[in-house]
Design a protein around this motif. Structure first.
Motif, PDB file in Angstrom:
ATOM      1  N   ILE A 166       0.821  -1.217   0.000  1.00 22.16           N
ATOM      2  CA  ILE A 166       0.000   0.000   0.000  1.00 22.16           C
ATOM      3  C   ILE A 166       0.851   1.261   0.000  1.00 22.16           C
ATOM      4  O   ILE A 166       2.011   1.274   0.408  1.00 22.16           O
ATOM      5  N   ASP A 167       0.235   2.338  -0.485  1.00 20.03           N
ATOM      6  CA  ASP A 167       0.776   3.695  -0.373  1.00 20.03           C
ATOM      7  C   ASP A 167      -0.017   4.383   0.729  1.00 20.03           C
ATOM      8  O   ASP A 167      -1.142   4.829   0.508  1.00 20.03           O
ATOM      9  N   ALA A 168       0.553   4.449   1.952  1.00 21.12           N
ATOM     10  CA  ALA A 168      -0.204   4.880   3.132  1.00 21.12           C
ATOM     11  C   ALA A 168      -0.351   6.379   3.226  1.00 21.12           C
ATOM     12  O   ALA A 168      -1.381   6.873   3.707  1.00 21.12           O
ATOM     13  N   ASP A 169       0.655   7.151   2.804  1.00 21.83           N
ATOM     14  CA  ASP A 169       0.547   8.608   2.981  1.00 21.83           C
ATOM     15  C   ASP A 169      -0.225   9.257   1.836  1.00 21.83           C
ATOM     16  O   ASP A 169      -0.963  10.213   2.015  1.00 21.83           O
ATOM     17  N   GLY A 170      -0.035   8.731   0.627  1.00 25.36           N
ATOM     18  CA  GLY A 170      -0.834   9.186  -0.502  1.00 25.36           C
ATOM     19  C   GLY A 170      -0.669  10.641  -0.875  1.00 25.36           C
ATOM     20  O   GLY A 170      -1.482  11.193  -1.588  1.00 25.36           O
ATOM     21  N   VAL A 171       0.410  11.259  -0.431  1.00 22.11           N
ATOM     22  CA  VAL A 171       0.570  12.690  -0.727  1.00 22.11           C
ATOM     23  C   VAL A 171       1.513  12.933  -1.893  1.00 22.11           C
ATOM     24  O   VAL A 171       1.635  14.060  -2.353  1.00 22.11           O
ATOM     25  N   GLY A 172       2.207  11.875  -2.331  1.00 26.46           N
ATOM     26  CA  GLY A 172       3.056  12.035  -3.495  1.00 26.46           C
ATOM     27  C   GLY A 172       4.377  12.693  -3.234  1.00 26.46           C
ATOM     28  O   GLY A 172       5.153  12.917  -4.151  1.00 26.46           O
ATOM     29  N   ILE A 173       4.641  13.063  -2.011  1.00 28.37           N
ATOM     30  CA  ILE A 173       5.925  13.699  -1.715  1.00 28.37           C
ATOM     31  C   ILE A 173       6.646  12.973  -0.586  1.00 28.37           C
ATOM     32  O   ILE A 173       7.688  13.420  -0.124  1.00 28.37           O
ATOM     33  N   GLY A 174       6.085  11.888  -0.139  1.00 29.92           N
ATOM     34  CA  GLY A 174       6.658  11.206   1.010  1.00 29.92           C
ATOM     35  C   GLY A 174       7.291   9.896   0.647  1.00 29.92           C
ATOM     36  O   GLY A 174       8.094   9.793  -0.283  1.00 29.92           O
ATOM     37  N   GLY A 175       6.926   8.867   1.399  1.00 31.73           N
ATOM     38  CA  GLY A 175       7.584   7.581   1.249  1.00 31.73           C
ATOM     39  C   GLY A 175       7.027   6.747   0.127  1.00 31.73           C
ATOM     40  O   GLY A 175       5.841   6.800  -0.205  1.00 31.73           O
ATOM     41  N   ASN A 176       7.906   5.937  -0.462  1.00 32.85           N
ATOM     42  CA  ASN A 176       7.477   5.009  -1.495  1.00 32.85           C
ATOM     43  C   ASN A 176       6.548   3.949  -0.908  1.00 32.85           C
ATOM     44  O   ASN A 176       6.689   3.548   0.248  1.00 32.85           O
ATOM     45  N   ALA A 177       5.638   3.473  -1.710  1.00 34.07           N
ATOM     46  CA  ALA A 177       4.705   2.444  -1.271  1.00 34.07           C
ATOM     47  C   ALA A 177       5.386   1.089  -1.240  1.00 34.07           C
ATOM     48  O   ALA A 177       6.337   0.835  -1.965  1.00 34.07           O
ATOM     49  N   GLY A 178       4.872   0.218  -0.392  1.00 30.74           N
ATOM     50  CA  GLY A 178       5.317  -1.160  -0.364  1.00 30.74           C
ATOM     51  C   GLY A 178       6.573  -1.389   0.451  1.00 30.74           C
ATOM     52  O   GLY A 178       7.272  -0.453   0.855  1.00 30.74           O
ATOM     53  N   SER A 179       6.854  -2.664   0.708  1.00 30.86           N
ATOM     54  CA  SER A 179       8.045  -3.026   1.477  1.00 30.86           C
ATOM     55  C   SER A 179       9.295  -2.751   0.655  1.00 30.86           C
ATOM     56  O   SER A 179       9.370  -3.109  -0.527  1.00 30.86           O
ATOM     57  N   GLN A 180      10.268  -2.102   1.284  1.00 33.64           N
ATOM     58  CA  GLN A 180      11.517  -1.810   0.601  1.00 33.64           C
ATOM     59  C   GLN A 180      12.301  -3.091   0.358  1.00 33.64           C
ATOM     60  O   GLN A 180      12.356  -3.994   1.189  1.00 33.64           O
ATOM     61  N   GLY A 181      12.923  -3.170  -0.794  1.00 36.68           N
ATOM     62  CA  GLY A 181      13.651  -4.368  -1.208  1.00 36.68           C
ATOM     63  C   GLY A 181      12.858  -5.216  -2.157  1.00 36.68           C
ATOM     64  O   GLY A 181      13.389  -5.726  -3.145  1.00 36.68           O
ATOM     65  N   PHE A 182      11.577  -5.381  -1.859  1.00 29.96           N
ATOM     66  CA  PHE A 182      10.690  -6.152  -2.724  1.00 29.96           C
ATOM     67  C   PHE A 182       9.263  -5.792  -2.359  1.00 29.96           C
ATOM     68  O   PHE A 182       8.764  -6.218  -1.313  1.00 29.96           O
ATOM     69  N   PRO A 183       8.570  -4.991  -3.175  1.00 34.34           N
ATOM     70  CA  PRO A 183       7.170  -4.658  -2.872  1.00 34.34           C
ATOM     71  C   PRO A 183       6.271  -5.867  -3.070  1.00 34.34           C
ATOM     72  O   PRO A 183       6.472  -6.671  -3.984  1.00 34.34           O
ATOM     73  N   GLY A 184       5.286  -6.031  -2.198  1.00 32.79           N
ATOM     74  CA  GLY A 184       4.420  -7.195  -2.256  1.00 32.79           C
ATOM     75  C   GLY A 184       3.472  -7.178  -3.435  1.00 32.79           C
ATOM     76  O   GLY A 184       3.234  -6.146  -4.076  1.00 32.79           O
ATOM     77  N   PHE A 185       2.924  -8.344  -3.728  1.00 36.85           N
ATOM     78  CA  PHE A 185       1.918  -8.459  -4.774  1.00 36.85           C
ATOM     79  C   PHE A 185       0.596  -7.906  -4.262  1.00 36.85           C
ATOM     80  O   PHE A 185       0.131  -8.271  -3.171  1.00 36.85           O
ATOM     81  N   ALA A 186       0.000  -7.015  -5.045  1.00 32.29           N
ATOM     82  CA  ALA A 186      -1.277  -6.409  -4.693  1.00 32.29           C
ATOM     83  C   ALA A 186      -2.426  -7.309  -5.150  1.00 32.29           C
ATOM     84  O   ALA A 186      -2.241  -8.198  -5.991  1.00 32.29           O
ATOM     85  N   PRO A 187      -3.631  -7.104  -4.606  1.00 31.08           N
ATOM     86  CA  PRO A 187      -4.785  -7.902  -5.068  1.00 31.08           C
ATOM     87  C   PRO A 187      -4.992  -7.835  -6.573  1.00 31.08           C
ATOM     88  O   PRO A 187      -5.462  -8.806  -7.180  1.00 31.08           O
ATOM     89  N   SER A 188      -4.627  -6.704  -7.173  1.00 34.39           N
ATOM     90  CA  SER A 188      -4.782  -6.587  -8.622  1.00 34.39           C
ATOM     91  C   SER A 188      -3.814  -7.477  -9.392  1.00 34.39           C
ATOM     92  O   SER A 188      -3.990  -7.714 -10.600  1.00 34.39           O
ATOM     93  N   ASP A 189      -2.761  -7.969  -8.721  1.00 31.34           N
ATOM     94  CA  ASP A 189      -1.793  -8.844  -9.372  1.00 31.34           C
ATOM     95  C   ASP A 189      -2.186 -10.320  -9.308  1.00 31.34           C
ATOM     96  O   ASP A 189      -1.627 -11.134 -10.036  1.00 31.34           O
ATOM     97  N   THR A 190      -3.104 -10.669  -8.431  1.00 32.00           N
ATOM     98  CA  THR A 190      -3.403 -12.085  -8.211  1.00 32.00           C
ATOM     99  C   THR A 190      -3.994 -12.730  -9.465  1.00 32.00           C
ATOM    100  O   THR A 190      -4.675 -12.081 -10.267  1.00 32.00           O
ATOM    101  N   THR A 191      -3.705 -14.002  -9.602  1.00 33.45           N
ATOM    102  CA  THR A 191      -4.229 -14.746 -10.745  1.00 33.45           C
ATOM    103  C   THR A 191      -4.309 -16.218 -10.388  1.00 33.45           C
ATOM    104  O   THR A 191      -3.630 -16.701  -9.482  1.00 33.45           O
TER     105      THR A 191
END
Length: 797
Positions: free
Chosen positions: A426-451
């Protein structure tokens, strides 16, 4: 059978000699200097459908290496099957990666410089499943899947048969570069190995405990079990002051393999294989900087890691292989019916990390700027179920012998992607100027990625092997396959052997082949947020046939098609000497590659991406034609030398890969430079050395066995991120050497000690800003760890 065939033991780092043998015979390794070979009563070697008990040397219609693994498992300096093959077979390539995400956890392997999914792996003649992983990063096999040889304990393996020729008409999809068949042991004895190794710099400790037991079962049947535990520690070759960890992944494997054959009556037998492995692996990702580095708040939090940190990509891998069948005789006809199940699952757990957007949101809310430090990032699985029926008969009185074979195969495959926990993507702050979304090193698979996607295929094949006379033998094969997701294809093969004399033979073949697009390539999906100048950008690896790929005009994936040609000769002037030379060419049309990134400014598809809210996208697409040509050379000789026996082996592969054309779909015409950049083109053309050779000397005298081997790796040229005018990364040719000594306390117990890469060689130094792994050299040729020492204790009981 020649003394040379009986003396396979003395060769190539104590690993059995690479020897070309007839498709109707198998020379097995000596044990403890014995001059008696072990043979199988009824045998089919990969590349031929004929079942026979006869023995004949150097009569293969196509190049086949039969490599005994007995000595490697007892005395070798490499503790896994992929690295063992890397230092035996010049046409085989497998290099451990670092800084390549999931590719660090699974060592992919391939033949003749082609992709890992263009080599078919069999076990006891049955198709072995591929991994769920598709490689996205690393210096080898980018965009490819493949089978994992390291799921197989070496002590369970009797031999590896390497068919160095296209064989899709015989075995189906994936057999473009060749076929490897793993033959498991059926010996009725017990043996065990304890091993220890470490690099000369004091890291990468390697522990091995393995045991095999084969028991009499039923009426002269066998039941064999192998249990193995291995623990490989992390190594680090980062330069001083670099916060990264660059080297071998930490791996713990727990493996059990069963192999059985039980006679049922006089003409029928039951057989089965079951393999189970659980792997815990941990790879170090790129480092994130601390205060003053520019990584706060986008990739770090000052409250959590003020001095920076290294995230760990930890993988839990579950691998299963089960095969069972019945075979027997119906009159003069051999029949074999079997069912094979393969399953591979990889779950990602990211540790010593953070979600920078969660930390930044906590800071904006008045907190200290804290995020969880561990996330379940989801994962994927692949399942393959295969049903085979094979029938054959040898007509001894027809011409000079005719073998007729035919059969059918049904295969069902399933691929799934599982979402991670919300904090991993997730992107928790959502302000576009803060922290990158997801776990650093390897962002997790989102529900939209599931198959959860499946397909099935069925095939029919026919094979005719004809002895026209005492001098000429031919083999002709045809195969038809139908896939539920892309359609049908037909392939064929013709091979010919001419016996010019009792010692000299000429052989050649021509064939067509194909590789079906893997489900991993069709449906892999990954979405993550990147920040460009503080602006969040959604980056999508879009699945084929999905909304984004369709909007961008990416066509449905189809099969790769190949044309293979070989021409060679074998020469055995006496019982102690053998030489083979084989020329080959492989032309592949419509190879599947992973494209570069297209963004909203792209003149062709930018508007479509912008309308979907996608900042950047990349795709798998059939877009490249390649041509591969080269030569394989093997020479082996066994003779008396002083008071002992000396085996000398030389093996060489010269290989050249070239991208001959790039075919852009209509929506991307003119954007070929993004579809396949110069950097990605070089990964295809030079991901493996252009030359590779081994020279081995194995000397047996009394209780001592000395082995010395030189391994030559040719040059490689890899691209840079910056591109021209920044020069490419040039890796010059290098030679490594291994040395070991074995002392036999008795016929049943031996101690081996030695060193690999004794001259402490490393690849040439490059600009770390331009390498794929961010280090001063990529993981190429013999890897990046340097000299190692090892100790093995083998006993039979």
């Amino acid at each position: 059978m020649s003394k040379l065939r009986l003396g396979i033991l003395q060769a190539l780092s104590g690993v059995a000699m690479i020897t070309a043998v007839a498709p109707f015979s198998l020379a097995m390794a000596q044990e403890s200097g014995s001059t008696e070979a072990r043979t199988l009563d009824a045998l089919t070697v990969v590349g031929s459908r004929r079942i026979t008990s006869s023995s004949s040397d150097t009569e293969t219609l196509v190049p086949v290496d039969v490599i005994s693994i007995t000595k490697a498992s007892e005395q070798g300096g490499q503790f896994d099957l992929a690295q063992t093959m890397q230092y035996i077979s010049p046409s085989f390539n497998s290099t451990r990666q670092t800084g390549a995400d999931g590719a660090d956890l699974v060592d992919s392997a391939a033949l003749r410089g082609l992709g890992s999914d263009q080599t078919l792996l069999l076990m006891n003649g049955k198709r072995y499943h591929t991994t769920a992983l598709v490689n996205l990063f690393g210096a080898r096999n980018r965009g490819n899947t493949g089978s994992d040889l390291n799921t197989i304990p070496m002590l369970a393996v009797d031999r590896v048969e390497v068919l160095r020729d296209g064989a899709a008409a015989q075995y189906g999809s994936d057999a473009i570069a060749g076929v490897m068949n793993i033959g498991l042991k059926k010996r009725k004895d017990c043996e065990a190995v304890l091993g220890y190794g470490e690099y000369s710099r004091g890291d990468g400790e390697n522990y091995l405990a393995s045991a095999y037991c084969g028991f009499e079962a039923g009426n002269n049947g066998v039941f064999a079990i192998t249990a193995e535990y291995s623990d490989r520690g992390r190594s680090d070759r980062s330069e001083p002051g670099n916060p990264r960890i660059i080297g071998d992944t930490a791996v713990q494997n727990s493996t059990i393999f069963l192999n059985t054959e039980l006679p049922i009556g006089d003409t029928t037998s039951f057989y089965g294989v079951a393999g189970f492995q659980n792997r815990d692996a941990s790879s170090a990702a790129f480092a994130r900087g601390g205060i003053g580095s520019g990584d706060i708040p986008s990739r770090n939090s000052a409250a959590m890691y003020p001095d920076g940190f290294v995230p760990f990509i930890d993988g839990d891998i579950e691998d299963r292989h089960i095969s069972a069948g019945l075979k027997g005789m119906w009159g003069d006809w051999h029949w074999d019916i079997s069912q094979t199940h393969g399953y591979n699952r990889l779950d990602y757990n990211i540790n010593h990390t953070l979600n920078a957007s969660i930390a930044n949101q906590d800071l904006l809310s008045g907190g200290a700027g804290i995020s969880p430090t561990a996330f379940n990032a989801g994962g994927f699985s692949f399942q393959q179920d295969t049903t085979n029926l094979d029938v054959s008969r040898y007509f001894e009185d027809a011409m000079n012998g005719v073998n007729v074979a035919f059969g059918t195969e049904f295969r069902r495959e399933n691929y799934q992607i599982y979402a991670g926990e919300p904090g991993s993507y997730i992107d928790a702050d959502g302000v576009g100027i803060g922290g990158n979304a997801g776990s650093q090193g390897f962002p997790g698979f989102a529900p939209s990625d599931t198959t959860d996607k499946s397909r099935d295929s069925w095939s029919l094949y026919g094979d005719l092997e004809v002895g026209f006379n005492d001098r000429v033998t031919g083999d002709f094969a045809i195969r038809y396959e139908d896939y539920s997701d892309f359609g049908s294809t037909a392939t064929g093969k013709a091979a010919l052997l001419f016996k010019a004399s009792d010692t000299l033979r000429f052989r050649g073949s021509v064939s067509t082949g194909f590789r079906a697009p893997s489900l991993q390539q069709r449906y892999f999906s990954s979405t993550f947020t990147d920040f460009i100048s503080g602006v969040p950008l959604d980056v999508v690896l879009a699945p084929n046939g999905g909304v984004i790929a369709n909007a961008a005009g990416i066509p449905a994936l189809k099969e790769e098609k190949s044309r293979n040609y070989t021409l060679g000769m074998t020469w055995s002037p006496n019982d102690d000497t053998s030489l083979t030379i084989d020329l080959y060419r492989i032309d592949i049309d419509d190879r599947i590659v992973l494209s570069g990134r297209f963004d909203t400014s792209d003149p062709n598809i930018g508007a479509a991406l912008l309308a979907l809210g996608v900042g950047q996208a990349q795709f798998f697409v059939n877009s490249v034609d390649t041509s591969t040509q080269g030569i394989d050379f093997t020479f082996s000789q066994m003779n008396d030398f002083g008071p002992g026996k000396l085996n000398t082996t030389i093996a060489l592969n010269i290989n050249d890969n070239e991208v001959t054309a790039i075919h852009a779909p209509p929506s991307l015409v003119g954007r070929e430079d993004v579809l396949l950049s110069d950097r990605e083109r070089l990964f295809l053309e030079e991901g493996a050395p252009k030359q590779k050779a081994t020279v081995g000397f194995d000397y047996l005298q009394g209780k001592w066995n000395t082995n010395f081997k030189i391994i030559y790796f040719g040059s490689q040229t890899l691209g840079t991120f910056s591109g021209p005018p920044v020069p490419n990364a040039e890796y010059g040719a290098k030679a490594s050497a291994d040395l070991s000594f074995t002392y036999g306390f008795s016929d049943k117990t031996r101690l081996t000690f030695g060193s690999t890469n004794i001259f402490d060689q490393f690849p040439d130094v490059q600009d770390p800003n331009e390498t794929d792994n961010g280090h001063i050299y990529d993981s190429v040729q013999f890897g990046l760890n340097g000299r190692a020492y090892f100790l093995r204790l083998f006993t039979k009981f």
